[in-house]
Design a protein around this motif. Structure first.
Motif, PDB file in Angstrom:
ATOM      1  N   TYR A 184      -5.697   1.123  -2.114  1.00  0.00           N
ATOM      2  CA  TYR A 184      -6.902   0.297  -2.045  1.00  0.00           C
ATOM      3  C   TYR A 184      -7.989   0.731  -3.029  1.00  0.00           C
ATOM      4  O   TYR A 184      -8.949   0.000  -3.233  1.00  0.00           O
ATOM      5  N   ALA A 185      -7.829   1.866  -3.710  1.00  0.00           N
ATOM      6  CA  ALA A 185      -8.744   2.220  -4.789  1.00  0.00           C
ATOM      7  C   ALA A 185      -8.508   1.321  -6.007  1.00  0.00           C
ATOM      8  O   ALA A 185      -9.389   1.144  -6.836  1.00  0.00           O
ATOM      9  N   GLN A 186      -7.314   0.718  -6.100  1.00  0.00           N
ATOM     10  CA  GLN A 186      -6.939  -0.132  -7.229  1.00  0.00           C
ATOM     11  C   GLN A 186      -7.071  -1.623  -6.925  1.00  0.00           C
ATOM     12  O   GLN A 186      -6.842  -2.436  -7.808  1.00  0.00           O
ATOM     13  N   VAL A 187      -7.395  -1.969  -5.697  1.00  0.00           N
ATOM     14  CA  VAL A 187      -7.319  -3.369  -5.254  1.00  0.00           C
ATOM     15  C   VAL A 187      -8.601  -3.748  -4.518  1.00  0.00           C
ATOM     16  O   VAL A 187      -9.108  -2.984  -3.705  1.00  0.00           O
ATOM     17  N   THR A 188      -9.079  -4.945  -4.785  1.00  0.00           N
ATOM     18  CA  THR A 188     -10.188  -5.519  -4.023  1.00  0.00           C
ATOM     19  C   THR A 188      -9.588  -6.458  -2.991  1.00  0.00           C
ATOM     20  O   THR A 188      -8.624  -7.167  -3.284  1.00  0.00           O
ATOM     21  N   VAL A 189     -10.158  -6.470  -1.805  1.00  0.00           N
ATOM     22  CA  VAL A 189      -9.647  -7.349  -0.756  1.00  0.00           C
ATOM     23  C   VAL A 189     -10.825  -8.102  -0.147  1.00  0.00           C
ATOM     24  O   VAL A 189     -11.922  -7.574  -0.020  1.00  0.00           O
ATOM     25  N   GLU A 190     -10.564  -9.370   0.194  1.00  0.00           N
ATOM     26  CA  GLU A 190     -11.594 -10.180   0.844  1.00  0.00           C
ATOM     27  C   GLU A 190     -10.954 -11.023   1.936  1.00  0.00           C
ATOM     28  O   GLU A 190      -9.748 -11.264   1.930  1.00  0.00           O
ATOM     29  N   ALA A 191     -11.788 -11.451   2.870  1.00  0.00           N
ATOM     30  CA  ALA A 191     -11.317 -12.288   3.978  1.00  0.00           C
ATOM     31  C   ALA A 191     -11.285 -13.743   3.540  1.00  0.00           C
ATOM     32  O   ALA A 191     -12.193 -14.223   2.868  1.00  0.00           O
ATOM     33  N   ARG A 192     -10.244 -14.436   3.944  1.00  0.00           N
ATOM     34  CA  ARG A 192     -10.152 -15.885   3.767  1.00  0.00           C
ATOM     35  C   ARG A 192     -10.584 -16.610   5.033  1.00  0.00           C
ATOM     36  O   ARG A 192     -10.725 -17.817   5.028  1.00  0.00           O
ATOM     37  N   ARG A 193     -10.727 -15.871   6.115  1.00  0.00           N
ATOM     38  CA  ARG A 193     -11.120 -16.445   7.404  1.00  0.00           C
ATOM     39  C   ARG A 193     -12.397 -15.763   7.883  1.00  0.00           C
ATOM     40  O   ARG A 193     -12.528 -14.543   7.788  1.00  0.00           O
ATOM     41  N   ILE A 194     -13.284 -16.549   8.424  1.00  0.00           N
ATOM     42  CA  ILE A 194     -14.548 -16.032   8.948  1.00  0.00           C
ATOM     43  C   ILE A 194     -14.267 -15.187  10.194  1.00  0.00           C
ATOM     44  O   ILE A 194     -13.433 -15.546  11.027  1.00  0.00           O
ATOM     45  N   THR A 238      -5.086 -14.610   6.063  1.00  0.00           N
ATOM     46  CA  THR A 238      -6.397 -14.060   6.404  1.00  0.00           C
ATOM     47  C   THR A 238      -6.954 -13.212   5.267  1.00  0.00           C
ATOM     48  O   THR A 238      -8.153 -13.212   5.014  1.00  0.00           O
ATOM     49  N   THR A 239      -6.088 -12.479   4.589  1.00  0.00           N
ATOM     50  CA  THR A 239      -6.538 -11.578   3.536  1.00  0.00           C
ATOM     51  C   THR A 239      -6.204 -12.123   2.157  1.00  0.00           C
ATOM     52  O   THR A 239      -5.235 -12.857   1.978  1.00  0.00           O
ATOM     53  N   ARG A 240      -7.028 -11.742   1.201  1.00  0.00           N
ATOM     54  CA  ARG A 240      -6.758 -12.055  -0.209  1.00  0.00           C
ATOM     55  C   ARG A 240      -6.956 -10.768  -0.994  1.00  0.00           C
ATOM     56  O   ARG A 240      -8.047 -10.212  -1.011  1.00  0.00           O
ATOM     57  N   HIS A 241      -5.886 -10.289  -1.590  1.00  0.00           N
ATOM     58  CA  HIS A 241      -5.928  -9.083  -2.408  1.00  0.00           C
ATOM     59  C   HIS A 241      -6.086  -9.498  -3.866  1.00  0.00           C
ATOM     60  O   HIS A 241      -5.376 -10.392  -4.339  1.00  0.00           O
ATOM     61  N   ILE A 242      -6.996  -8.842  -4.552  1.00  0.00           N
ATOM     62  CA  ILE A 242      -7.293  -9.162  -5.941  1.00  0.00           C
ATOM     63  C   ILE A 242      -6.911  -7.943  -6.783  1.00  0.00           C
ATOM     64  O   ILE A 242      -7.434  -6.847  -6.584  1.00  0.00           O
ATOM     65  N   PHE A 243      -6.014  -8.152  -7.721  1.00  0.00           N
ATOM     66  CA  PHE A 243      -5.486  -7.076  -8.547  1.00  0.00           C
ATOM     67  C   PHE A 243      -6.158  -7.096  -9.914  1.00  0.00           C
ATOM     68  O   PHE A 243      -6.324  -8.157 -10.511  1.00  0.00           O
ATOM     69  N   ALA A 244      -6.535  -5.927 -10.408  1.00  0.00           N
ATOM     70  CA  ALA A 244      -7.245  -5.818 -11.679  1.00  0.00           C
ATOM     71  C   ALA A 244      -6.350  -6.174 -12.862  1.00  0.00           C
ATOM     72  O   ALA A 244      -6.827  -6.658 -13.875  1.00  0.00           O
ATOM     73  N   ASP A 245      -5.072  -5.921 -12.736  1.00  0.00           N
ATOM     74  CA  ASP A 245      -4.122  -6.203 -13.803  1.00  0.00           C
ATOM     75  C   ASP A 245      -3.057  -7.172 -13.315  1.00  0.00           C
ATOM     76  O   ASP A 245      -2.847  -7.336 -12.109  1.00  0.00           O
ATOM     77  N   GLU A 278       0.886  -1.162   0.000  1.00  0.00           N
ATOM     78  CA  GLU A 278       0.000   0.000   0.000  1.00  0.00           C
ATOM     79  C   GLU A 278       0.922   1.209   0.000  1.00  0.00           C
ATOM     80  O   GLU A 278       1.801   1.329   0.853  1.00  0.00           O
ATOM     81  N   GLN A 279       0.738   2.080  -0.947  1.00  0.00           N
ATOM     82  CA  GLN A 279       1.754   3.099  -1.235  1.00  0.00           C
ATOM     83  C   GLN A 279       2.005   4.125  -0.143  1.00  0.00           C
ATOM     84  O   GLN A 279       3.123   4.623  -0.014  1.00  0.00           O
ATOM     85  N   ARG A 280       1.021   4.468   0.667  1.00  0.00           N
ATOM     86  CA  ARG A 280       1.252   5.482   1.702  1.00  0.00           C
ATOM     87  C   ARG A 280       1.843   4.882   2.978  1.00  0.00           C
ATOM     88  O   ARG A 280       2.732   5.453   3.588  1.00  0.00           O
ATOM     89  N   SER A 281       1.351   3.737   3.393  1.00  0.00           N
ATOM     90  CA  SER A 281       1.783   3.144   4.664  1.00  0.00           C
ATOM     91  C   SER A 281       2.924   2.151   4.511  1.00  0.00           C
ATOM     92  O   SER A 281       3.599   1.833   5.481  1.00  0.00           O
ATOM     93  N   LEU A 282       3.113   1.610   3.315  1.00  0.00           N
ATOM     94  CA  LEU A 282       4.035   0.507   3.016  1.00  0.00           C
ATOM     95  C   LEU A 282       3.592  -0.798   3.695  1.00  0.00           C
ATOM     96  O   LEU A 282       4.399  -1.669   3.977  1.00  0.00           O
ATOM     97  N   ALA A 283       2.272  -0.931   3.930  1.00  0.00           N
ATOM     98  CA  ALA A 283       1.714  -2.185   4.440  1.00  0.00           C
ATOM     99  C   ALA A 283       1.681  -3.202   3.306  1.00  0.00           C
ATOM    100  O   ALA A 283       1.371  -2.865   2.154  1.00  0.00           O
ATOM    101  N   VAL A 284       1.987  -4.450   3.618  1.00  0.00           N
ATOM    102  CA  VAL A 284       2.016  -5.513   2.617  1.00  0.00           C
ATOM    103  C   VAL A 284       0.593  -5.855   2.168  1.00  0.00           C
ATOM    104  O   VAL A 284      -0.282  -6.124   2.982  1.00  0.00           O
ATOM    105  N   MET A 285       0.393  -5.852   0.869  1.00  0.00           N
ATOM    106  CA  MET A 285      -0.843  -6.349   0.280  1.00  0.00           C
ATOM    107  C   MET A 285      -0.650  -7.800  -0.155  1.00  0.00           C
ATOM    108  O   MET A 285      -1.532  -8.622   0.013  1.00  0.00           O
ATOM    109  N   ASP A 286       0.500  -8.069  -0.724  1.00  0.00           N
ATOM    110  CA  ASP A 286       0.810  -9.415  -1.199  1.00  0.00           C
ATOM    111  C   ASP A 286       2.316  -9.630  -1.053  1.00  0.00           C
ATOM    112  O   ASP A 286       3.100  -8.832  -1.562  1.00  0.00           O
TER     113      ASP A 286
END
Length: 133
Positions: free
Chosen positions: A77-87, A110-117, A46-54
């Motif tokens: 996160y405007a460019q990425v969809t994220v969903e939970a893998r864990r309930i 726990t997280t799954r990031h989905i990239f448009a490209d 994530e470009q501002r925080s440098l948090a890992v997306m993948d």
């Protein structure tokens, strides 16, 4: 490859994980990277925080291999969809960044990031990544 997603070398000390890793998977990643002597898949941040997306296992491998920096792609996160893998877990971008900043890590996978490209490939010799910044 998306033309607006350049690969940048980022200090491993600046990158913020938000999930724990699985030790067995980490050892596989270390063996693969060490065996080839090359870094071939950028970590997505994530470009501002440098948090890992993948790339949590790749980040952990880089630290174990004592690499001072790693190839990364910066998105938001405007460019990425994220969903939970864990309930039972909230995994929106704001919560993920908050957990990264406070070191309140999610369990592994726990997280799954989905990239448009398609993410860009890279091919960087490990000696470049070990060099002092």
């Amino acid at each position: 490859m998306h033309p607006d997603w350049p690969i940048r070398l980022i200090s491993t000390e600046l990158i913020l994980p938000n999930e724990h890793h699985i030790e067995a998977r980490l050892l596989e990643v270390i063996a693969s990277i060490s065996g080839s002597g090359r870094w071939t898949t950028p970590i997505v941040l994530e470009q501002r925080s440098l948090a890992v997306m993948d790339g949590h296992h790749r980040l952990a491998a880089a630290k174990r291999l004592e690499l001072s920096r790693v190839p990364c792609v910066m998105l938001d996160y405007a460019q990425v969809t994220v969903e939970a893998r864990r309930i039972g877990y909230c995994v929106d971008g704001e919560e993920i960044v908050k957990r990264a900043r406070t070191r309140m890590l999610y369990p592994p996978k726990t997280t799954r990031h989905i990239f448009a490209d398609t993410l860009p490939d890279c091919d960087v010799d490990l000696s470049i990544l070990r060099a002092a910044i």
